[in-house]
Each structure stands twice: as structure tokens, then as C-alpha cells.
Design a protein around this motif. Structure first.
Motif, mmCIF file in Angstrom:
data_model
loop_
_atom_site.group_PDB
_atom_site.id
_atom_site.type_symbol
_atom_site.label_atom_id
_atom_site.label_comp_id
_atom_site.label_asym_id
_atom_site.label_seq_id
_atom_site.Cartn_x
_atom_site.Cartn_y
_atom_site.Cartn_z
ATOM 1 N N ARG A 1 0.823 -1.203 0.000
ATOM 2 C CA ARG A 1 0.000 0.000 0.000
ATOM 3 C C ARG A 1 0.863 1.262 0.000
ATOM 4 N N ALA A 2 1.986 1.222 0.705
ATOM 5 C CA ALA A 2 2.854 2.399 0.744
ATOM 6 C C ALA A 2 3.380 2.747 -0.640
ATOM 7 N N VAL A 3 3.576 1.732 -1.488
ATOM 8 C CA VAL A 3 4.096 1.972 -2.834
ATOM 9 C C VAL A 3 2.973 2.281 -3.820
ATOM 10 N N CYS A 4 1.876 1.531 -3.762
ATOM 11 C CA CYS A 4 0.833 1.605 -4.799
ATOM 12 C C CYS A 4 -0.477 2.228 -4.331
ATOM 13 N N GLY A 5 -0.619 2.448 -3.049
ATOM 14 C CA GLY A 5 -1.915 2.872 -2.535
ATOM 15 C C GLY A 5 -2.458 4.144 -3.148
ATOM 16 N N THR A 6 -1.586 5.111 -3.386
ATOM 17 C CA THR A 6 -2.054 6.392 -3.917
ATOM 18 C C THR A 6 -2.543 6.277 -5.360
ATOM 19 N N ALA A 7 -2.149 5.210 -6.055
ATOM 20 C CA ALA A 7 -2.532 5.063 -7.465
ATOM 21 C C ALA A 7 -3.813 4.258 -7.656
ATOM 22 N N ILE A 8 -4.287 3.589 -6.607
ATOM 23 C CA ILE A 8 -5.438 2.695 -6.778
ATOM 24 C C ILE A 8 -6.665 3.458 -7.254
ATOM 25 N N ALA A 9 -6.950 4.607 -6.645
ATOM 26 C CA ALA A 9 -8.128 5.383 -7.046
ATOM 27 C C ALA A 9 -8.040 5.780 -8.517
ATOM 28 N N ARG A 10 -6.838 6.159 -8.966
ATOM 29 C CA ARG A 10 -6.667 6.535 -10.372
ATOM 30 C C ARG A 10 -6.899 5.341 -11.291
ATOM 31 N N TRP A 11 -6.402 4.176 -10.909
ATOM 32 C CA TRP A 11 -6.623 2.979 -11.720
ATOM 33 C C TRP A 11 -8.106 2.620 -11.787
ATOM 34 N N CYS A 12 -8.780 2.661 -10.651
ATOM 35 C CA CYS A 12 -10.208 2.309 -10.628
ATOM 36 C C CYS A 12 -11.044 3.310 -11.415
ATOM 37 N N ASP A 13 -10.702 4.594 -11.322
ATOM 38 C CA ASP A 13 -11.425 5.608 -12.100
ATOM 39 C C ASP A 13 -11.257 5.369 -13.599
ATOM 40 N N ALA A 14 -10.021 5.075 -14.007
ATOM 41 C CA ALA A 14 -9.776 4.809 -15.425
ATOM 42 C C ALA A 14 -10.524 3.563 -15.881
ATOM 43 N N LEU A 15 -10.532 2.525 -15.046
ATOM 44 C CA LEU A 15 -11.250 1.305 -15.384
ATOM 45 C C LEU A 15 -12.753 1.571 -15.485
ATOM 46 N N ALA A 16 -13.293 2.369 -14.573
ATOM 47 C CA ALA A 16 -14.717 2.700 -14.613
ATOM 48 C C ALA A 16 -15.062 3.475 -15.884
ATOM 49 N N ASP A 17 -14.194 4.403 -16.272
ATOM 50 C CA ASP A 17 -14.441 5.160 -17.502
ATOM 51 C C ASP A 17 -14.390 4.242 -18.730
ATOM 52 N N PHE A 18 -13.422 3.325 -18.747
ATOM 53 C CA PHE A 18 -13.363 2.359 -19.853
ATOM 54 C C PHE A 18 -14.652 1.541 -19.922
ATOM 55 N N GLU A 19 -15.138 1.095 -18.767
ATOM 56 C CA GLU A 19 -16.350 0.280 -18.742
ATOM 57 C C GLU A 19 -17.557 1.080 -19.229
ATOM 58 N N ALA A 20 -17.666 2.333 -18.771
ATOM 59 C CA ALA A 20 -18.786 3.174 -19.204
ATOM 60 C C ALA A 20 -18.738 3.422 -20.703
ATOM 61 N N LEU A 21 -17.553 3.728 -21.224
ATOM 62 C CA LEU A 21 -17.417 3.974 -22.660
ATOM 63 C C LEU A 21 -17.717 2.711 -23.463
ATOM 64 N N ALA A 22 -17.304 1.554 -22.935
ATOM 65 C CA ALA A 22 -17.604 0.299 -23.620
ATOM 66 C C ALA A 22 -19.111 0.051 -23.666
ATOM 67 N N ALA A 23 -19.816 0.387 -22.571
ATOM 68 C CA ALA A 23 -21.263 0.218 -22.547
ATOM 69 C C ALA A 23 -21.938 1.134 -23.564
ATOM 70 N N LEU A 24 -21.501 2.391 -23.624
ATOM 71 C CA LEU A 24 -22.080 3.328 -24.586
ATOM 72 C C LEU A 24 -21.756 2.905 -26.022
ATOM 73 N N ALA A 25 -20.524 2.436 -26.228
ATOM 74 C CA ALA A 25 -20.148 1.987 -27.567
ATOM 75 C C ALA A 25 -20.946 0.751 -27.966
ATOM 76 N N GLY A 26 -21.197 -0.141 -27.002
ATOM 77 C CA GLY A 26 -22.007 -1.319 -27.297
ATOM 78 C C GLY A 26 -23.418 -0.948 -27.705
#
Length: 376
Positions: free
Chosen positions: A128-153
Motif C-alpha cells: 500500500r505504501a508503494v501503490c496505494g495512492t494510485a489505486i483510485a486513479r486505476w479504478c477511475d480509469a477502469l470505470a471510464d473504460f467500462e462506461a465507454l464500452a457500454a455506450l459503444a455497445g
């Protein structure tokens, strides 16, 4: 150290005192770190079950070639120094799996002797000390990818649905042949709706099951799709940026001691506050204030709609109470009455789901009660 001392004692190389000293040291360390270890374990216990899926999704996105600027920006949000996010999440998943080994019936007796939970918690905390600050950014990017995939579908599956036209200026929503995206094409009846400076509110009357609530859902879902960058279920849709607020399916709560009427007026208060925001409000009020008497309902509904329209909002209200049709007359020409109707055919109710101007002239409540066997 404990394992080595235990093995050496069993082989007769040393006495039991070194093993006892190691166990006492372990107990002291375990007690000193107990609170922090418990906090780490509780934090990862439930979300840890989803880590394998998260790692697989991130790995898929990392493999996909992207060219669109928006997708390139999202991929950039996944960039990290060294290992890609999927491998980092996979390492966390392995650590959580090792932590879960303490519940194994064969390993459980040995886990305390090895300070297993403490060591796993320290390893997870180091991750967590190394990667913890990046988790929110990764999850946000993944959520945006999922939303865009749904709209594209949706866009791929519905090639006849057009993209909307976004306008500037006062609040406006003008839809031609609007339909609900979840209704099959063979059953979807489409209607034209015009809301804007000339007519900011529609008071929709009609009988039960005639299509009033479905029209509100149609307006809301298409407004959301339009502003999300998706196609819309319409022949054409022109609208300004809008905040969409609804009062639909509001329910009472036994747990909080809240009646349906009180829950609804709380929702209306939220919409009034939303109408004061940066974006004009598109309000969709289903059976407004139907939990009170007709007199108070008429006064309250008119006051709410008048205030919303005065603040530049546009929208629709539905009602069975024909006294509320007077709201449109009081706010004319900024409001208008429209209705849905039905007819009796061979003893069965028939609906065409077409919106018509004016106030509905009859109700089907008695016919529906008789249709289910009630003697009225």
C-alpha cells in the motif's frame, strides 16, 4: 527464528530455552502490532475477493491498442513506474491469498508460531505504501473504460439511433419520435416532446397504465444518454446541458419512520436545491404529492412547479388528479396540459400510448377494478 529453534530442539541440538525465548519475542511483537495488523486485515478481507477480476480487467485494457484521444488519456492514467497495474494488483491478490491461508485447518496451528498474520499484514502495508495512492486513479480509469464500452455497445447495437445535438442558451429539450431504449422496437410507441422557454412545463394527465410514467423515464434516460455522449432513442433530439432530477418510485420507510409523503417532499426539496445550481434542471415528477388531499396537493404542486420554472427549469409532472390541470392554466403560456387515454374494446382496456394535447376526459380505474373481479 522460531522455526529454526523448534527444529533444532527436536533434533536435540539445543535445549528448549531458545525456543521459549523466540516464542516470547513473537508474542511481544504480535501484541505490539495487534491493532495495526487487525486494521490491515479488515481493510483487505472483503475487497480482496475481487482482486483477481480487477487484475484481469486491467491486463485486458493494457493489451488493447488505443488511438482515440480520450482512450489514450485513460491509458496514460494507468501508467506506473516499473510493473503495470495489473501485475501490481495481482501481487496484492497473492498476498491476500497467503493471508487467507491462516484459515486452512492444516496450517492454522502453525500460523501463530510463524506470526503469519502479522507478516502478511506488513507485506500488504508495504504494498500500500508503494501503490496505494494510485489505486483510485486505476479504478477511475477502469470505470471510464467500462462506461465507454457500454455506450459503444449500445451505439453498435442500435445503428439507427442518432447522436443528439447539443445547444447553447436557455434550458431546452426538443425530441422528435422519442422512445425508451429498453423497449423492443415492435412495442415502442414514440412521442414528440418540446420543452423550452416558450413552454417550460407539461402537466400530463391520463388513466392508469396509459404511458405517463414511461414518458418520464423516456425523457430522463435519453437526456442522460445524450449528455454521456451516446446515441438516443429518437428520430432527433436537441437539448442544452441539463441536470436531470426525478421524483419517481419514492417509498416510505419503516426503518426510519418516514411516510411516503414526507419522503417525497424531501425529494422535492433536493430538486429545488438542484435547480439553483450551475446547470438548468430538467424535473420529472411522477404523481406529484399524491399522498395528501386534493386541495393541499394542488396548492403545493403549483408552488413547486412555479418556483422551478421561475428558476429556469423545464420538465413534466404526471397526475391522476384533474384539479392539477389548473397548474398549466395558471402558468400559461409557460406550461401546457397533455394527456394519454385509453378505450374499452371487447371488455378489455386498450392503450395506444400516444400523447395528446389537453386534459384527459375519463378514467379507467373502475373498469380495471371490475376487470380483476372487484364488485364496484
Amino acid at each position: 527464528a522460531t522455526a529454526a529453534c523448534g527444529a533444532a530442539w527436536q533434533l536435540g541440538l539445543i535445549g528448549p530455552l531458545p525456543l521459549l525465548a523466540a516464542l516470547v519475542a513473537e508474542a511481544a511483537v504480535g501484541l505490539a502490532w495487534r491493532a495495526r495488523v487487525r486494521a490491515v486485515v479488515q481493510a483487505v478481507d472483503r475487497p480482496g475477493r475481487e482482486l483477481a477480476l480487477l487484475a484481469a480487467l486491467l491486463a485486458r485494457i493494457e493489451r488493447e491498442p488505443v488511438q482515440a484521444p480520450r482512450l489514450v488519456a485513460l491509458r496514460r492514467a494507468l501508467d506506473t513506474d516499473g510493473q503495470p497495474p495489473s501485475q501490481r494488483i495481482a501481487r496484492l491478490e497473492r498476498l491476500v491469498t497467503l493471508l487467507d491461508a491462516r484459515r486452512n485447518q492444516f496450517f492454522a496451528p502453525l500460523a501463530p508460531l510463524l506470526l503469519w498474520q502479522t507478516q502478511c499484514a506488513l507485506a500488504i502495508e508495504a504494498w500500500r505504501a508503494v501503490c496505494g495512492t494510485a489505486i483510485a486513479r486505476w479504478c477511475d480509469a477502469l470505470a471510464d473504460f467500462e462506461a465507454l464500452a457500454a455506450l459503444a455497445g449500445y451505439a453498435f447495437e442500435q445503428p439507427d439511433d442518432p447522436f443528439p445535438e447539443l445547444l447553447d442558451g436557455p434550458a431546452r429539450l426538443e425530441g422528435t419520435a422519442l422512445g425508451h431504449p429498453l423497449l423492443p422496437a415492435a412495442r415502442c410507441v414514440r412521442n414528440d416532446v418540446r420543452l423550452g422557454p416558450d413552454c417550460a412545463a407539461l402537466v400530463i394527465s391520463g388513466s392508469n397504465m396509459s404511458g405517463k410514467s414511461t414518458l418520464l423515464r423516456t425523457l430522463g434516460v435519453n437526456a442522460v444518454l445524450a449528455q454521456a455522449g451516446a446515441p438516443v432513442r429518437a428520430r432527433a433530439l436537441r437539448l442544452t446541458p441539463l441536470a436531470v432530477g426525478t421524483s419517481m418510485r419514492v417509498a416510505d420507510s419503516l426503518q426510519t419512520g418516514t411516510s411516503r409523503f414526507y419522503a417525497e417532499i424531501q425529494r422535492l426539496k433536493l430538486l429545488v436545491d438542484l435547480s439553483r445550481g450551475a446547470l438548468p434542471l430538467c424535473f420529472l415528477l411522477d404523481e406529484i404529492l399524491h399522498g395528501t388531499n386534493s386541495h393541499d396537493r394542488r396548492l403545493g404542486a403549483e408552488a413547486v412547479v412555479r418556483g422551478l420554472v421561475a428558476r429556469g427549469a423545464i420538465g413534466c409532472i404526471t397526475t391522476h388528479d384533474l384539479s392539477l390541470a389548473g397548474i398549466a392554466e395558471a402558468l400559461a403560456p409557460r406550461a401546457a396540459n397533455v394527456h394519454f387515454e385509453d378505450h374499452l374494446e371487447n371488455g378489455a382496456m386498450r392503450f395506444d400510448y400516444r400523447m395528446r394535447p389537453g386534459v384527459v376526459q375519463h378514467s379507467n380505474a373502475l373498469e380495471l377494478m371490475r376487470a380483476v373481479g372487484l364488485e364496484v
